[in-house]
Design a protein around this motif. Structure first.
Motif, short mmCIF file in Angstrom:
data_model
loop_
_atom_site.label_atom_id
_atom_site.label_comp_id
_atom_site.label_asym_id
_atom_site.label_seq_id
_atom_site.Cartn_x
_atom_site.Cartn_y
_atom_site.Cartn_z
N TYR A 112 24.54 21.77 -12.70
CA TYR A 112 24.50 23.07 -12.28
C TYR A 112 25.95 23.67 -12.17
CZ TYR A 112 19.58 21.51 -11.90
OH TYR A 112 18.44 20.87 -11.85
N PRO A 113 26.74 23.98 -13.06
CA PRO A 113 28.18 24.41 -12.82
C PRO A 113 28.21 25.75 -12.36
CG PRO A 113 27.75 23.90 -15.19
CD PRO A 113 26.62 23.52 -14.56
N GLN A 114 27.26 26.71 -12.86
CA GLN A 114 27.51 28.04 -12.59
C GLN A 114 27.09 28.26 -10.97
OE1 GLN A 114 28.51 30.43 -14.29
NE2 GLN A 114 28.97 29.08 -15.83
N ALA A 115 26.02 27.47 -10.46
CA ALA A 115 25.77 27.40 -9.18
C ALA A 115 26.99 27.19 -8.25
CB ALA A 115 24.71 26.44 -8.73
N LEU A 116 27.94 26.61 -8.44
CA LEU A 116 29.05 26.40 -7.63
C LEU A 116 30.49 26.95 -8.10
CD1 LEU A 116 28.52 22.59 -7.07
CD2 LEU A 116 28.04 24.46 -5.35
N ALA A 117 30.47 27.56 -9.19
CA ALA A 117 31.49 28.14 -9.88
C ALA A 117 32.23 29.37 -8.90
CB ALA A 117 31.32 28.69 -11.02
N GLY A 118 31.13 30.04 -8.55
CA GLY A 118 31.69 31.23 -7.55
C GLY A 118 32.33 30.80 -6.01
N TRP A 119 31.88 29.60 -5.81
CA TRP A 119 32.45 29.10 -4.62
C TRP A 119 33.71 28.49 -4.68
CZ3 TRP A 119 29.65 28.93 0.02
CH2 TRP A 119 28.37 29.58 0.38
N VAL A 120 34.00 27.90 -5.51
CA VAL A 120 35.33 27.47 -6.07
C VAL A 120 36.07 28.41 -6.39
CG1 VAL A 120 36.64 25.90 -7.50
CG2 VAL A 120 34.30 25.19 -7.04
N SER A 121 36.15 29.34 -6.98
CA SER A 121 36.79 30.52 -7.54
C SER A 121 37.09 31.20 -6.41
CB SER A 121 36.43 31.54 -8.79
OG SER A 121 35.15 31.93 -8.51
#
Length: 405
Positions: A305-314
Motif C-alpha cells: 500500500y505505497p499510497q498509504a505511506l507516501a504522504g507521511w514520507v514526503s
C-alpha cells in the motif's frame, strides 16, 4: 392627547384573565392594552414636542392614522397622530414599520442563529403571538446584523496568537441561477490568556494556498504580528503561504488528516493492524524514533500500500513539528480537532439549509452561530497554566513583547 387609561379596570381584567388562564403576551395577551396605551401616549408626547418646536400658527394636529403592528404582545391596532404640515416623523414607531420592539427582533435572530428556517420562525410566531411574518420581513430583520458583522470582521486582533488552526468547510450557494460549491475559510486563534477566538469569515470558490495568503494578509493588517504555531491540513503550498506572511511561525500538518488519508488506501481486513502500526510513528517519544518507526512501516507495508505511506514520507518535516514540544503541548498542536469541532457546530445549525441564497446569507448565519459559540469559549483551554508555562519557556523572547489579556 390619548384618552385617559383606566388602570383599575385594566388591573381587574388582567387579574381575572390570569385566573381564566389567558396568556400575558401573544394573541389576546393580557398586556396588549397596556402596551398599546404606553405606545400611543409616547407618540402623543412626540407630537406635542414637535408642535412646540415649530411655529404654532403654521402647524397643528391633523387627526390620526391607524396601522396594525406585530409585537411580542401580539397584533396591536396603533393610532399615530398627524400634523397639518406633514413634518412630524414618529421616532418610537417609524412610518412603515410594522414589526415592533427589539425584543421581538432578538427572538427572531436567536431562532435564526440556531438554524430555524424562515418557515419555522414564521410558524413559531404564529403559535406564540397569533401572526406570522413574510420571508421579506424576516430577511429585513436578520439583515440588521450585517453592520455588526462587518464591524466584527474588521475588528482589531491580538498582536500574538500562540496557536492558530486554519481549515475550510464547503457549502452550497445559489449564484446566477445555479447552485455552486463555496468554501468558508475558518480561522481560530488561541490567545495568551488561553481563550479561543474565531478571527474572521471568508468565502471563495475553492480552497487554495493563494486565497489563504489573502486571509493571512488580512489578519496581519488587523494587528496580528506573530503566530507561534499553526496547525493546518495537507493543502499544497499552505506552509509557504503562512511563512510568507509570518516567517517565524512553525507549521504543523494535522496528524488526523494524514491518518484519514492513509486509511482510504487500506482494506478493512488490514485496517486494525495498520492502525496499531502507525501509532508507533506519531506516538513515538522523539522525532528520530518516529522516523525510524516510519521506515520500518515502509518495509512492512510500503510494497502493498505505497499510497498509504507516501504522504507521511514526503511531508515528514511538517508532520513531525510537534515533537519539538513537551507532552502538554503535543495533543493541542498536532491536530485541527479544534477547528473541526467548530465546523461540527456550524453543520449542526446549517444542516437544514439545502443551499444559501448568497455568500452574505451564509456569512450572516455563521456570524450568529459564532456569537453563540463565543459565550461558551470564555473558559480557558484545559490545563492552560502548564501549557503557557511550556510555551513561555520555549518562546520567551517572542512572547515577552506582547501583553497578556
Amino acid at each position: 392627547m390619548t384618552d385617559s387609561f383606566d388602570y383599575e379596570a385594566f388591573k381587574k381584567a388582567a387579574i381575572k384573565g390570569l385566573y381564566d388562564g389567558k396568556p400575558l403576551t401573544g394573541q389576546d395577551g393580557l398586556f396588549a392594552p397596556l402596551l398599546k396605551h404606553f405606545l400611543e401616549s409616547a407618540l402623543d408626547g412626540e407630537m406635542e414636542n414637535h408642535l412646540a418646536e415649530s411655529r404654532p400658527q403654521a402647524n397643528r394636529r391633523n387627526g390620526k392614522t391607524t396601522k396594525t403592528v406585530k409585537s411580542s404582545a401580539g397584533l396591536l391596532e396603533l393610532t399615530t397622530p398627524r400634523d397639518r404640515a406633514g413634518s412630524y416623523q414618529p421616532q418610537l414607531v417609524p412610518k412603515r414599520q410594522v414589526v415592533l420592539t427589539d425584543q421581538l427582533e432578538a427572538k427572531i435572530l436567536s431562532l435564526y442563529g440556531r438554524g430555524c428556517s424562515y418557515a419555522d420562525i414564521s410558524q413559531h410566531l404564529q403559535e406564540m403571538y397569533g401572526y406570522s411574518l413574510s420571508d421579506s420581513e424576516l430577511t429585513s430583520i436578520t439583515d440588521k446584523v450585517l453592520p455588526a458583522m462587518r464591524d466584527w470582521q474588521n475588528r482589531p486582533l491580538a498582536s500574538l496568537y500562540v496557536l492558530m488552526w486554519l481549515d475550510g468547510i464547503y457549502y452550497k450557494v445559489r449564484q446566477d441561477g445555479k447552485v455552486v460549491t463555496r468554501v468558508l475559510y475558518s480561522v481560530i486563534g488561541l490567545t495568551l490568556s488561553g481563550r479561543k477566538q474565531v478571527l474572521g469569515i471568508y468565502t471563495a470558490e475553492s480552497e487554495s494556498a493563494r486565497f489563504w495568503l489573502t486571509v493571512l494578509t488580512d489578519l496581519k493588517q488587523r494587528g496580528v504580528e506573530d503566530i507561534l504555531i499553526s496547525c493546518v491540513d495537507g493543502l499544497k503550498g499552505f506552509d509557504t503561504a503562512i511563512n510568507t506572511v509570518f516567517p517565524r511561525t512553525t507549521v504543523q500538518l494535522c496528524i488526523v488528516h494524514q491518518l484519514r488519508n492513509s486509511f482510504r488506501f487500506i482494506p478493512d481486513k488490514h485496517l486494525k493492524e495498520f492502525v496499531k502500526a502507525i501509532k508507533t510513528v506519531y506516538q513515538a517519544p522523539t522525532a528520530e524514533q518516529g522516523w525510524e518507526n516510519l521506515q520500518w512501516m515502509q518495509e512492512q507495508w510500503g510494497s502493498r500500500y505505497p499510497q498509504a505511506l507516501a504522504g507521511w514520507v514526503s511531508n515528514w518535516s511538517l508532520l513531525s513539528s510537534f515533537y519539538d514540544y513537551p507532552a502538554s503541548l503535543r495533543k493541542v498542536v498536532y491536530t485541527t480537532n479544534t477547528v473541526e469541532a467548530y465546523h461540527r457546530q456550524l453543520r449542526k445549525v446549517t444542516k437544514t439549509k439545502g443551499a444559501f441564497a448568497s455568500d452574505v446569507a451564509l456569512q450572516k448565519l455563521v456570524y450568529l452561530v459564532i456569537q453563540n459559540l463565543e459565550t461558551k469559549w470564555e473558559t480557558k483551554t484545559y490545563n492552560w497554566k502548564e501549557v503557557i508555562n511550556d510555551l513561555t519557556s520555549i518562546f520567551e523572547e517572542r512572547i515577552k513583547p506582547h501583553r497578556f489579556d
